[in-house]
Design a protein around this motif. Structure first.
Motif, PDB file in Angstrom:
ATOM      1  N   GLU A   1     -19.565  21.809  22.476  1.00 31.95           N
ATOM      2  CA  GLU A   1     -19.573  20.796  22.549  1.00 31.95           C
ATOM      3  C   GLU A   1     -17.869  19.732  22.677  1.00 31.95           C
ATOM      4  O   GLU A   1     -17.836  19.535  23.296  1.00 31.95           O
ATOM      5  N   GLY A   2     -17.798  21.436  22.893  1.00 31.92           N
ATOM      6  CA  GLY A   2     -16.082  21.257  22.879  1.00 31.92           C
ATOM      7  C   GLY A   2     -15.364  22.391  22.451  1.00 31.92           C
ATOM      8  O   GLY A   2     -15.949  23.051  21.969  1.00 31.92           O
ATOM      9  N   LEU A   3     -13.727  22.545  22.672  1.00 29.95           N
ATOM     10  CA  LEU A   3     -12.840  23.180  21.879  1.00 29.95           C
ATOM     11  C   LEU A   3     -12.915  23.309  20.354  1.00 29.95           C
ATOM     12  O   LEU A   3     -11.963  22.558  20.429  1.00 29.95           O
ATOM     13  N   PHE A   4     -12.546  23.998  20.093  1.00 37.61           N
ATOM     14  CA  PHE A   4     -11.873  24.051  18.439  1.00 37.61           C
ATOM     15  C   PHE A   4     -10.597  25.012  18.495  1.00 37.61           C
ATOM     16  O   PHE A   4     -10.455  25.826  19.309  1.00 37.61           O
ATOM     17  N   ILE A   5      -9.190  24.359  18.181  1.00 37.47           N
ATOM     18  CA  ILE A   5      -7.749  25.112  18.760  1.00 37.47           C
ATOM     19  C   ILE A   5      -7.492  25.029  17.320  1.00 37.47           C
ATOM     20  O   ILE A   5      -7.048  23.858  15.835  1.00 37.47           O
ATOM     21  N   ALA A   6      -6.736  25.788  16.919  1.00 42.70           N
ATOM     22  CA  ALA A   6      -6.121  26.315  15.655  1.00 42.70           C
ATOM     23  C   ALA A   6      -4.222  26.750  16.165  1.00 42.70           C
ATOM     24  O   ALA A   6      -4.185  27.597  17.130  1.00 42.70           O
ATOM     25  N   SER A   7      -3.361  26.386  15.616  1.00 40.20           N
ATOM     26  CA  SER A   7      -2.032  26.891  15.813  1.00 40.20           C
ATOM     27  C   SER A   7      -1.468  27.036  14.966  1.00 40.20           C
ATOM     28  O   SER A   7      -1.400  26.289  13.350  1.00 40.20           O
ATOM     29  N   VAL A   8      -0.532  28.547  15.212  1.00 38.79           N
ATOM     30  CA  VAL A   8       0.375  28.142  13.992  1.00 38.79           C
ATOM     31  C   VAL A   8       1.990  28.646  14.549  1.00 38.79           C
ATOM     32  O   VAL A   8       2.018  29.352  15.152  1.00 38.79           O
ATOM     33  N   GLY A   9       3.150  27.697  14.431  1.00 41.25           N
ATOM     34  CA  GLY A   9       4.630  28.065  14.892  1.00 41.25           C
ATOM     35  C   GLY A   9       4.588  26.617  16.633  1.00 41.25           C
ATOM     36  O   GLY A   9       4.298  26.036  16.555  1.00 41.25           O
ATOM     37  N   ASP A  10       5.233  27.710  17.299  1.00 34.70           N
ATOM     38  CA  ASP A  10       5.362  26.989  18.014  1.00 34.70           C
ATOM     39  C   ASP A  10       4.453  27.345  19.821  1.00 34.70           C
ATOM     40  O   ASP A  10       4.837  26.489  20.731  1.00 34.70           O
ATOM     41  N   SER A  11       3.740  28.403  19.216  1.00 31.73           N
ATOM     42  CA  SER A  11       3.082  28.570  20.580  1.00 31.73           C
ATOM     43  C   SER A  11       2.099  27.099  20.930  1.00 31.73           C
ATOM     44  O   SER A  11       2.128  26.759  19.600  1.00 31.73           O
ATOM     45  N   ARG A  12       2.280  27.068  22.147  1.00 33.31           N
ATOM     46  CA  ARG A  12       1.527  25.833  22.369  1.00 33.31           C
ATOM     47  C   ARG A  12       0.131  26.013  23.613  1.00 33.31           C
ATOM     48  O   ARG A  12      -0.145  27.187  23.967  1.00 33.31           O
ATOM     49  N   ALA A  13      -0.767  25.463  23.125  1.00 32.87           N
ATOM     50  CA  ALA A  13      -2.851  25.090  24.141  1.00 32.87           C
ATOM     51  C   ALA A  13      -2.239  23.359  24.995  1.00 32.87           C
ATOM     52  O   ALA A  13      -1.531  22.651  24.547  1.00 32.87           O
ATOM     53  N   TYR A  14      -2.572  23.849  25.964  1.00 27.91           N
ATOM     54  CA  TYR A  14      -2.192  22.653  26.941  1.00 27.91           C
ATOM     55  C   TYR A  14      -3.480  22.513  27.951  1.00 27.91           C
ATOM     56  O   TYR A  14      -4.814  23.353  27.587  1.00 27.91           O
ATOM     57  N   LEU A  15      -4.179  21.082  28.068  1.00 28.37           N
ATOM     58  CA  LEU A  15      -5.441  21.436  28.827  1.00 28.37           C
ATOM     59  C   LEU A  15      -4.458  20.154  29.844  1.00 28.37           C
ATOM     60  O   LEU A  15      -4.268  19.556  30.174  1.00 28.37           O
ATOM     61  N   LEU A  16      -5.354  21.336  31.105  1.00 30.73           N
ATOM     62  CA  LEU A  16      -5.517  20.260  32.278  1.00 30.73           C
ATOM     63  C   LEU A  16      -6.457  19.576  32.522  1.00 30.73           C
ATOM     64  O   LEU A  16      -7.567  19.778  32.868  1.00 30.73           O
ATOM     65  N   ASP A  17      -5.786  17.996  32.866  1.00 35.81           N
ATOM     66  CA  ASP A  17      -6.634  17.072  33.375  1.00 35.81           C
ATOM     67  C   ASP A  17      -6.426  16.608  34.759  1.00 35.81           C
ATOM     68  O   ASP A  17      -5.363  17.728  35.488  1.00 35.81           O
ATOM     69  N   ASP A  18      -6.936  15.771  35.575  1.00 36.18           N
ATOM     70  CA  ASP A  18      -5.943  15.021  36.840  1.00 36.18           C
ATOM     71  C   ASP A  18      -5.473  14.506  36.682  1.00 36.18           C
ATOM     72  O   ASP A  18      -4.503  14.307  38.304  1.00 36.18           O
ATOM     73  N   GLY A  19      -4.066  14.366  35.115  1.00 37.83           N
ATOM     74  CA  GLY A  19      -3.214  13.838  34.901  1.00 37.83           C
ATOM     75  C   GLY A  19      -2.263  15.009  35.214  1.00 37.83           C
ATOM     76  O   GLY A  19      -1.001  14.912  35.179  1.00 37.83           O
ATOM     77  N   GLY A  20      -3.413  15.978  35.234  1.00 33.71           N
ATOM     78  CA  GLY A  20      -1.816  17.688  35.393  1.00 33.71           C
ATOM     79  C   GLY A  20      -1.748  18.542  33.653  1.00 33.71           C
ATOM     80  O   GLY A  20      -3.134  18.562  32.927  1.00 33.71           O
ATOM     81  N   LEU A  21      -0.555  18.814  33.188  1.00 37.12           N
ATOM     82  CA  LEU A  21      -0.830  19.344  32.004  1.00 37.12           C
ATOM     83  C   LEU A  21      -0.500  19.012  31.224  1.00 37.12           C
ATOM     84  O   LEU A  21       0.427  17.407  30.996  1.00 37.12           O
ATOM     85  N   ARG A  22      -1.834  18.642  29.684  1.00 41.17           N
ATOM     86  CA  ARG A  22      -1.212  17.572  28.547  1.00 41.17           C
ATOM     87  C   ARG A  22      -1.255  18.515  28.010  1.00 41.17           C
ATOM     88  O   ARG A  22      -2.397  19.335  27.589  1.00 41.17           O
ATOM     89  N   ALA A  23       0.674  18.716  26.630  1.00 43.86           N
ATOM     90  CA  ALA A  23       0.079  19.382  25.521  1.00 43.86           C
ATOM     91  C   ALA A  23      -0.759  19.079  24.465  1.00 43.86           C
ATOM     92  O   ALA A  23      -1.435  17.486  24.061  1.00 43.86           O
ATOM     93  N   ILE A  24      -1.691  19.687  23.592  1.00 43.20           N
ATOM     94  CA  ILE A  24      -2.829  19.558  23.235  1.00 43.20           C
ATOM     95  C   ILE A  24      -2.199  19.820  21.118  1.00 43.20           C
ATOM     96  O   ILE A  24      -1.820  18.982  20.200  1.00 43.20           O
ATOM     97  N   THR A  25      -1.212  20.896  21.128  1.00 44.78           N
ATOM     98  CA  THR A  25      -0.759  21.257  20.070  1.00 44.78           C
ATOM     99  C   THR A  25       0.793  20.459  19.683  1.00 44.78           C
ATOM    100  O   THR A  25       1.105  20.227  20.807  1.00 44.78           O
ATOM    101  N   ASP A  26       1.162  20.597  18.459  1.00 38.60           N
ATOM    102  CA  ASP A  26       2.229  20.738  18.638  1.00 38.60           C
ATOM    103  C   ASP A  26       3.148  21.197  17.915  1.00 38.60           C
ATOM    104  O   ASP A  26       2.932  22.191  16.996  1.00 38.60           O
TER     105      ASP A  26
END
Length: 91
Positions: free
Chosen positions: A13-38
């Motif tokens: 149904e979607g993506l489940f993302i987990a993060s620790v620290g400052d490694s990042r996950a981005y989403l590519l859509d029609d508007g370009g790259l968008r950061a998902i993680t903080d």
């Protein structure tokens, strides 16, 4: 010493993302790259709430100071995110 980590799990149904620290996950859509993680950094968690602007955050001497890392922080705080699959596009 510690490490940062981002993991993603496709659930059907979607993506489940987990993060620790400052490694990042981005989403590519029609508007370009968008950061998902903080980032779990001093600037993001302390500086921004104090009102530091983008320029100041990007040049602050503590911009790379992590507030969380695997193996260095106890207890460990993991940030979780959910992204609907219709928005995800694999490259």
């Amino acid at each position: 010493m510690g490490t940062t980590l981002v993991v993603a799990l496709e659930t059907g149904e979607g993506l489940f993302i987990a993060s620790v620290g400052d490694s990042r996950a981005y989403l590519l859509d029609d508007g370009g790259l968008r950061a998902i993680t903080d980032d779990q950094t001093w600037v993001n968690e302390v500086g921004r709430p104090l009102g530091l602007d983008e320029y100041s955050c990007g040049n602050h001497p503590m911009r790379h100071v992590l507030t969380m890392a695997i193996g260095a922080s106890t207890p460990l705080t993991v940030n979780y995110y959910s992204v609907p699959l219709k928005w995800a596009r694999w490259c």
